[in-house]
Design an enzyme around this catalytic site. Structure first.
Site, PDB file in Angstrom:
ATOM      1  N   ASN A  75     -21.692   9.828 -13.069  1.00 50.44           N
ATOM      2  CA  ASN A  75     -21.200   9.339 -13.818  1.00 50.44           C
ATOM      3  C   ASN A  75     -20.714   8.017 -12.662  1.00 50.44           C
ATOM      4  OD1 ASN A  75     -19.478   7.190 -14.972  1.00 50.44           O
ATOM      5  ND2 ASN A  75     -18.395   9.102 -16.536  1.00 50.44           N
ATOM      6  N   GLU A 140     -22.678 -12.853 -24.261  1.00 48.58           N
ATOM      7  CA  GLU A 140     -21.667 -12.671 -24.934  1.00 48.58           C
ATOM      8  C   GLU A 140     -21.247 -13.016 -24.512  1.00 48.58           C
ATOM      9  OE1 GLU A 140     -19.317  -9.464 -27.005  1.00 48.58           O
ATOM     10  OE2 GLU A 140     -21.219  -9.289 -28.316  1.00 48.58           O
ATOM     11  N   TYR A 184     -15.274  -7.039 -23.711  1.00 44.39           N
ATOM     12  CA  TYR A 184     -15.783  -7.061 -23.534  1.00 44.39           C
ATOM     13  C   TYR A 184     -16.635  -8.090 -22.409  1.00 44.39           C
ATOM     14  CZ  TYR A 184     -21.390  -6.698 -23.404  1.00 44.39           C
ATOM     15  OH  TYR A 184     -22.783  -6.765 -23.109  1.00 44.39           O
TER      16      TYR A 184
HETATM   17  N1  LIG Z   1     -29.843  -4.407 -25.462  1.00 43.61           N
HETATM   18  C1  LIG Z   1     -29.424  -5.265 -25.580  1.00 43.61           C
HETATM   19  O1  LIG Z   1     -29.809  -6.528 -26.089  1.00 43.61           O
HETATM   20  C2  LIG Z   1     -28.130  -5.907 -24.552  1.00 43.61           C
HETATM   21  C3  LIG Z   1     -27.291  -7.150 -24.590  1.00 43.61           C
HETATM   22  C4  LIG Z   1     -26.402  -7.815 -23.664  1.00 43.61           C
HETATM   23  C5  LIG Z   1     -26.549  -7.266 -22.981  1.00 43.61           C
HETATM   24  N2  LIG Z   1     -26.630  -5.819 -22.760  1.00 43.61           N
HETATM   25  C6  LIG Z   1     -26.197  -5.343 -21.189  1.00 43.61           C
HETATM   26  O2  LIG Z   1     -27.505  -4.565 -21.295  1.00 43.61           O
HETATM   27  C7  LIG Z   1     -27.425  -2.525 -20.090  1.00 43.61           C
HETATM   28  C8  LIG Z   1     -28.045  -1.983 -20.888  1.00 43.61           C
HETATM   29  O3  LIG Z   1     -27.891  -2.319 -22.081  1.00 43.61           O
HETATM   30  P1  LIG Z   1     -28.664  -1.169 -23.184  1.00 43.61           P
HETATM   31  O4  LIG Z   1     -28.765  -1.512 -24.452  1.00 43.61           O
HETATM   32  O5  LIG Z   1     -29.699  -0.430 -22.485  1.00 43.61           O
HETATM   33  O6  LIG Z   1     -27.289  -0.023 -23.642  1.00 43.61           O
HETATM   34  P2  LIG Z   1     -27.891   1.482 -23.708  1.00 43.61           P
HETATM   35  O7  LIG Z   1     -25.678   2.304 -24.018  1.00 43.61           O
HETATM   36  O8  LIG Z   1     -28.773   2.060 -24.141  1.00 43.61           O
HETATM   37  O9  LIG Z   1     -27.609   2.076 -21.720  1.00 43.61           O
HETATM   38  C9  LIG Z   1     -26.135   1.766 -21.395  1.00 43.61           C
HETATM   39  C10 LIG Z   1     -26.672   3.058 -20.480  1.00 43.61           C
HETATM   40  O10 LIG Z   1     -25.629   3.689 -19.561  1.00 43.61           O
HETATM   41  C11 LIG Z   1     -24.989   4.587 -18.972  1.00 43.61           C
HETATM   42  N3  LIG Z   1     -23.778   4.954 -18.609  1.00 43.61           N
HETATM   43  C12 LIG Z   1     -22.121   4.192 -19.015  1.00 43.61           C
HETATM   44  N4  LIG Z   1     -21.710   3.913 -18.817  1.00 43.61           N
HETATM   45  C13 LIG Z   1     -21.802   5.430 -17.405  1.00 43.61           C
HETATM   46  C14 LIG Z   1     -20.975   5.850 -16.513  1.00 43.61           C
HETATM   47  N5  LIG Z   1     -20.078   5.662 -15.823  1.00 43.61           N
HETATM   48  N6  LIG Z   1     -22.389   5.788 -15.010  1.00 43.61           N
HETATM   49  C15 LIG Z   1     -23.297   6.307 -15.495  1.00 43.61           C
HETATM   50  N7  LIG Z   1     -24.331   5.756 -16.462  1.00 43.61           N
HETATM   51  C16 LIG Z   1     -23.174   4.764 -17.672  1.00 43.61           C
HETATM   52  C17 LIG Z   1     -24.953   4.999 -20.136  1.00 43.61           C
HETATM   53  O11 LIG Z   1     -25.220   6.976 -20.239  1.00 43.61           O
HETATM   54  C18 LIG Z   1     -26.563   4.832 -21.433  1.00 43.61           C
HETATM   55  O12 LIG Z   1     -28.157   5.348 -20.666  1.00 43.61           O
HETATM   56  C19 LIG Z   1     -25.724  -3.388 -20.813  1.00 43.61           C
HETATM   57  O13 LIG Z   1     -24.867  -3.463 -19.398  1.00 43.61           O
HETATM   58  C20 LIG Z   1     -25.608  -4.225 -21.595  1.00 43.61           C
HETATM   59  O14 LIG Z   1     -24.139  -4.565 -21.307  1.00 43.61           O
HETATM   60  C21 LIG Z   1     -27.628  -5.025 -22.997  1.00 43.61           C
HETATM   61  O1  LIG Z   2     -24.054  -3.096 -39.829  1.00 44.63           O
HETATM   62  C1  LIG Z   2     -23.953  -3.887 -38.993  1.00 44.63           C
HETATM   63  C2  LIG Z   2     -23.588  -4.188 -38.052  1.00 44.63           C
HETATM   64  C3  LIG Z   2     -23.856  -5.428 -37.590  1.00 44.63           C
HETATM   65  N1  LIG Z   2     -23.102  -6.400 -38.452  1.00 44.63           N
HETATM   66  C4  LIG Z   2     -23.621  -7.711 -37.475  1.00 44.63           C
HETATM   67  O2  LIG Z   2     -25.015  -7.567 -37.351  1.00 44.63           O
HETATM   68  C5  LIG Z   2     -24.334  -8.916 -36.284  1.00 44.63           C
HETATM   69  C6  LIG Z   2     -24.723  -7.994 -34.957  1.00 44.63           C
HETATM   70  O3  LIG Z   2     -24.432  -7.082 -34.900  1.00 44.63           O
HETATM   71  P1  LIG Z   2     -24.879  -6.051 -32.934  1.00 44.63           P
HETATM   72  O4  LIG Z   2     -26.498  -6.451 -32.845  1.00 44.63           O
HETATM   73  O5  LIG Z   2     -24.525  -4.690 -33.312  1.00 44.63           O
HETATM   74  O6  LIG Z   2     -24.564  -6.450 -32.203  1.00 44.63           O
HETATM   75  P2  LIG Z   2     -23.422  -8.303 -31.341  1.00 44.63           P
HETATM   76  O7  LIG Z   2     -24.809  -9.103 -31.894  1.00 44.63           O
HETATM   77  O8  LIG Z   2     -22.915  -8.789 -32.470  1.00 44.63           O
HETATM   78  O9  LIG Z   2     -23.512  -7.514 -30.032  1.00 44.63           O
HETATM   79  C7  LIG Z   2     -24.316  -7.802 -29.128  1.00 44.63           C
HETATM   80  O10 LIG Z   2     -25.227  -8.750 -28.749  1.00 44.63           O
HETATM   81  C8  LIG Z   2     -25.082  -8.318 -27.555  1.00 44.63           C
HETATM   82  C9  LIG Z   2     -24.061  -7.305 -26.497  1.00 44.63           C
HETATM   83  O11 LIG Z   2     -23.477  -7.352 -25.350  1.00 44.63           O
HETATM   84  C10 LIG Z   2     -25.675  -5.324 -26.308  1.00 44.63           C
HETATM   85  O12 LIG Z   2     -26.047  -5.203 -27.161  1.00 44.63           O
HETATM   86  C11 LIG Z   2     -23.326  -6.777 -27.756  1.00 44.63           C
HETATM   87  O13 LIG Z   2     -22.175  -6.871 -27.865  1.00 44.63           O
HETATM   88  C12 LIG Z   2     -23.095  -8.817 -36.147  1.00 44.63           C
HETATM   89  O14 LIG Z   2     -22.421 -10.218 -36.850  1.00 44.63           O
HETATM   90  C13 LIG Z   2     -22.289  -7.704 -36.895  1.00 44.63           C
HETATM   91  O15 LIG Z   2     -20.787  -8.614 -37.350  1.00 44.63           O
HETATM   92  C14 LIG Z   2     -23.896  -6.640 -39.837  1.00 44.63           C
HETATM   93  O16 LIG Z   2     -23.635  -7.108 -40.163  1.00 44.63           O
HETATM   94  N2  LIG Z   2     -23.903  -5.738 -40.090  1.00 44.63           N
END
Ligand SMILES: NC(=O)c1ccc[n+]([C@@H]2O[C@H](COP(=O)([O-])OP(=O)(O)OC[C@H]3O[C@@H](n4cnc5c(N)ncnc54)[C@H](O)[C@@H]3O)[C@@H](O)[C@H]2O)c1
Ligand SMILES: O=c1ccn([C@@H]2O[C@H](COP(=O)(O)OP(=O)(O)O[C@H]3OC[C@](O)(CO)[C@H]3O)[C@@H](O)[C@H]2O)c(=O)[nH]1
Length: 388
Positions: A75, A140, A184
């Site tokens: 962690n 975001e 966030y």
């Molecule tokens: N998936 C997306 O579309 C998306 C969109 C915007 C931003 N991001 C960013 O991309 C990154 C990865 O996203 P993801 O979708 O793979 O999320 P995820 O939650 O699947 O992966 C994050 C990983 O980080 C690990 N983690 C969290 N805190 C930790 C800690 N203190 N020590 C060690 N490990 C830790 C978690 O266990 C997890 O496996 C994040 O920073 C997220 O904000 C993702």
């Molecule tokens: O059951 C549901 C769940 C969600 N919504 C709505 O869908 C939109 C997208 O939601 P979600 O994918 O959960 O997240 P966001 O796009 O809002 O935010 C993410 O964007 C990038 C990231 O930083 C990481 O993945 C995260 O913050 C939203 O409008 C929900 O209200 C629904 O209608 N029903």
């Protein structure tokens, strides 16, 4: 196959490197580990508190790439091994974060600590030890569009200048403090500013990634199957869960918000280009998304319903969706981004990257995976009598 003689975009040979990947056990991390192990000669020090999503890469130890990935269960909040692992690597990629919207307004302190405070030592160790950093931020950070403040019938709302999100021009527009949803985005924005300042004042070699809704297999969890029953994952997993259980998909505040979705496999190509082209990627912030895959959340629900029916062979429900208020679904302090279309100029110019996969195609492969992975388990759970 991992090729040894790889060249970068400028025709230079790419030397094998050691990558410290923090958050390697998550959704994006698991796909990035696969890509690196399958297609490159690089080594990975994979750091995370969990490894379920990369187990197939770690076991058995006879796998051809076994000597190129080492998992460290730790962690980053409190582990003295972190600096040593960063020092042993050529590049650090930080993916670790709390990043599910259901947490932003209900666990704002954990969210801020995770996205800002816990990322600080990573930036510091990279800067002090002259190590390259690729940091994962988010789309975001743009918050709401300028256009969302115009009257509903204003023709300016159709003008891209009011909604296209540009790394070097668009403002970051968040709601009031009591809308804790923005905890966030605000924490991510501050860590971006800190990294940028480390680059400007201390010469840190950095790249910042702003993912725009990357989706695909292994995203989040299905509540009650491989995650908590009461947990609320991101929209892909929420909708998948409802489809698997044959329940209506919940549309928050009518599902009017708009998103652009990009296939994880397209997006990972962009990250590999950043890894292997430091001269073109360093000092940049990159939007990584698919501007052609825009839908409202309601349209996403309709498309997922149709695709799931096709891949599962099950007829769709007569009433496939139900409206729910954001207060009921997420609780007090929720707010939303209205629209997210990434400008692609910088990533196209620097790395020549553009997404390829349509929304329909990416949903078809993702929902085929969801059905194969979860349908039987869901049937079993749903067949069990519930204790009263
Ligand atoms: N998936 C997306 O579309 C998306 C969109 C915007 C931003 N991001 C960013 O991309 C990154 C990865 O996203 P993801 O979708 O793979 O999320 P995820 O939650 O699947 O992966 C994050 C990983 O980080 C690990 N983690 C969290 N805190 C930790 C800690 N203190 N020590 C060690 N490990 C830790 C978690 O266990 C997890 O496996 C994040 O920073 C997220 O904000 C993702
Ligand atoms: O059951 C549901 C769940 C969600 N919504 C709505 O869908 C939109 C997208 O939601 P979600 O994918 O959960 O997240 P966001 O796009 O809002 O935010 C993410 O964007 C990038 C990231 O930083 C990481 O993945 C995260 O913050 C939203 O409008 C929900 O209200 C629904 O209608 N029903």
């Amino acid at each position: 196959m991992a090729t040894v003689n790889r060249v970068d975009l400028d025709g230079r040979q790419i030397k094998p490197m050691t990558i410290c990947m923090i958050g390697a056990g998550g959704f994006i991390g698991s796909h990035l580990c696969e890509k690196i192990l399958y297609e490159t000669p690089h080594k990975i020090l994979a750091l995370d508190v969990y490894n379920d999503k990369i187990k197939h890469l770690l076991e058995p130890e006879t796998l051809t790439w076994a000597d190129r990935i080492q998992f460290h269960r730790l962690n980053i909040k409190h582990d003295s091994r972190l600096e040593g692992l960063i020092k042993m690597s050529d590049l650090t990629i930080n993916l670790a974060a709390i990043c599910t919207p259901a947490d932003y307004n209900t666990r704002p302190l954990d969210t801020i600590y995770s996205n800002f405070i816990d990322a600080l030592p990573v930036v510091k160790y990279c800067s002090e030890n002259n190590k390259r950093l690729i940091h994962f931020s988010t789309c975001e950070v743009y918050g709401k569009t300028i256009g969302s403040f115009l009257p509903k019938d204003s023709p300016l709302r159709q003008d891209p200048a009011y909604y296209i999100l540009k790394e070097d021009e668009s403002p970051c527009i968040f709601g009031p403090i009591e809308k804790q949803r923005w905890s966030y985005a605000c924490a991510k924005q501050l860590i971006e500013r800190l990294i940028y300042a480390e680059g400007a004042e201390n010469g840190l070699e950095f790249t910042i990634v702003r993912p725009f809704n990357w989706i695909g297999p292994r995203m989040d969890f299905i509540p009650g199957i491989d995650g908590p029953s009461e947990g609320v994952p991101r929209v892909l997993a929420c909708f998948s869960n409802a489809l698997l259980r044959r329940e209506p998909l919940k549309l928050v505040d009518g599902g009017q918000s708009q998103r652009t979705f990009v296939y994880i496999k397209d997006a990972i190509e962009a990250v590999l280009l950043m890894i292997e082209n430091p001269a073109r990627a360093s000092g940049h912030i990159f939007n990584v998304g698919n501007p052609h895959n825009e839908v409202t959340v309601r349209q996403l629900a309709e498309m997922m319903t149709e695709v799931y029916s096709k891949v599962s062979g099950e007829a769709a429900l007569d009433v496939p969706t139900v409206d729910i208020s954001s207060k009921e679904f997420y609780g007090e302090g929720y707010d939303d981004s209205d629209k997210r279309i990434p400008d692609m100029t910088i990533i196209d110019r620097q790395l020549g990257w553009n997404p390829k996969t349509s929304l329909w195609d990416l949903l078809e492969s993702t929902l085929t995976y969801q059905h194969r992975t979860y349908a039987e388990a869901i049937k079993k759970v749903m067949a069990k009598p519930t204790s009263s």
